[in-house]
Design a protein around this motif. Structure first.
Motif, short mmCIF file in Angstrom:
data_model
loop_
_atom_site.label_atom_id
_atom_site.label_comp_id
_atom_site.label_asym_id
_atom_site.label_seq_id
_atom_site.Cartn_x
_atom_site.Cartn_y
_atom_site.Cartn_z
N LYS A 200 0.24 8.44 3.30
CA LYS A 200 -0.79 8.03 2.34
C LYS A 200 -1.35 9.24 1.58
N ASN B 54 -7.21 -0.58 6.43
CA ASN B 54 -6.36 -1.47 5.66
C ASN B 54 -6.57 -2.85 6.30
N TYR C 251 -7.52 0.34 -1.36
CA TYR C 251 -7.55 -1.11 -1.34
C TYR C 251 -8.92 -1.63 -1.74
N SER D 145 -4.17 -3.45 -4.00
CA SER D 145 -3.90 -2.02 -3.85
C SER D 145 -3.96 -1.36 -5.23
N GLY E 188 0.82 -1.21 0.00
CA GLY E 188 0.00 0.00 0.00
C GLY E 188 0.85 1.25 0.00
#
Length: 392
Positions: free
Chosen positions: A234, A176, A321, A366, A40
């Motif tokens: 992220k 996640n 995801y 991902s 990720g």
């Protein structure tokens, strides 16, 4: 003679995502074309204003240790971000800058988890979360949480599974591996229940900036006693910079600062000075464009997976995801991902890492890669499954 290892290591499982990534890298070195949809990590990197801020910090010689809880400018910028995006007044004094979200979780668990303390979390969950609890000799109680619950804990399940040794809950919204969020009202009920039992609530919000279908909210809106983890990795596309933050109740600031001083000294000074630039309007505009691109990728890959024969029982509303049920294609998600890697050159990861209840049935994809890669991956998987069906 080798030293005797600590017994707690028996409670820390290997991270299979990283093991699969190593295997993929070996195949690439042999000349294979591999499409990575396992780890990720955004394919975007820090934008120009952030890079320039880091360069200025280096040129100006601002390379020394900082305060263990972070430079004031960054803590103030994070506070202003909560005001701008979530309409929340979060005092800079409650914000502790950390060496990534991992350090934030480590500090929170060091402060709150005692030997044999039980912490509730959903199954599936990010594997390192339960290992942070285990590192301090606590016990993660993984509660099977299926698609009917959006793969998240509910207030009902918290009440049902709270026991004499339970000390708190560790949640993630968006999550996640599933990309699903906890509805605000449900999270409010969970917080109220945990508060009534004298426990702690930790909410991992590192994907909160990547929320697509509803206005984002922070668990901090539910009270000053809620502990929130966040990261620059992220939404802000700074994975290798190792920068994050922790928001804690005022009474926890001094204890956490003491731990941070001893365990980390401080987060990277260069990363902190660069992090301030993340909140500049020109940077936020870039991040919002990238967020729209992530949504575009989600809206492509979810129906494509369903067309391939995967079941996606819950459309992810955040992160990057998809948690897909592969039981119609294979009885063994682990074996399937290895076959897809070797035969199709596509990296997906099995549910093995994320908890026993979905280990054999689900895979995580991902979509933090380019649309070209996603389209090529779908073509490869179409060919793979056409041949796979003939074999089985």
């Amino acid at each position: 003679m080798n030293p005797t290892l600590a017994s707690r290591l028996a409670n820390i499982a290997p991270f299979h995502v990283m093991e699969l990534a190593k295997l993929a890298t070996e195949l690439e070195r042999s000349g294979r074309s591999i499409i990575h949809m396992g780890i990720g990590e955004p394919d975007f990197t820090a934008p120009a204003p952030v890079i320039e801020a880091a360069s200025r910090a280096m040129a100006d010689g601002r390379l020394q240790y900082t305060a263990a809880i972070g430079i004031p400018a960054l803590r103030e910028a994070i506070s202003a971000h909560y005001k701008d995006v979530y309409k929340l007044d979060v005092a800079p004094s409650r914000i502790i800058v950390t060496a990534g979200a991992s350090a934030a979780l480590l500090l929170a668990c060091a402060a709150l988890v005692e030997k044999n303390a039980e912490v509730l979390m959903p199954d599936p969950s990010y594997p390192c979360n339960r290992h942070f609890v285990a590192a301090f000799e606590g016990r993660a109680k993984m509660i099977p949480s299926g698609p009917e619950q959006r793969f998240q804990l509910s207030d009902e399940t918290v009440r049902e599974h709270w026991g004499v040794d339970t000390r708190g809950v560790l949640l993630a919204s968006p999550s996640n591996p599933t990309g699903t969020s906890i509805p605000h009202d449900e999270l409010a009920s969970i917080v109220s229940t945990v508060r009534g039992k004298g426990g702690f609530t930790i909410v991992d919000e590192i994907y909160q900036g990547l929320t697509y279908d509803e206005a984002p909210y922070s668990a901090l809106s539910l009270g000053d006693d809620v502990i929130v983890i966040n990261s620059f990795s992220k939404y802000f596309n700074m994975t290798g910079w190792r920068l994050g933050w922790l928001v804690v109740p005022p009474s926890m600031v001094a204890p956490i600062e003491k731990l941070a001083q001893n365990l980390f000294i401080c987060a990277s000074g260069i990363a902190q000075h660069a992090g301030v630039a993340c909140f500049a309007p020109e940077s936020i505009a870039i991040y919002e464009e990238r967020k729209a691109e992530f949504k575009r990728r989600r809206d492509y890959i979810v129906p494509a997976l369903r067309q391939l024969g995967f079941k996606v029982p819950v459309t992810p509303d955040g992160a990057f995801y998809v948690y897909a049920d592969c039981s119609a294609l294979s009885e063994d998600a682990d074996r399937l991902t290895i076959d897809m890697l070797h035969q199709a050159g596509v990296v997906l990861v099995p549910g093995l890492d994320f908890g026993p209840s979905t280990a054999r049935q689900y895979i995580r994809l991902s979509y933090a890669t380019s649309m070209d890669n996603l389209e090529e991956a779908v073509l490869r998987l179409e060919r793979f499954f056409a041949a796979y069906a003939k074999r089985v």
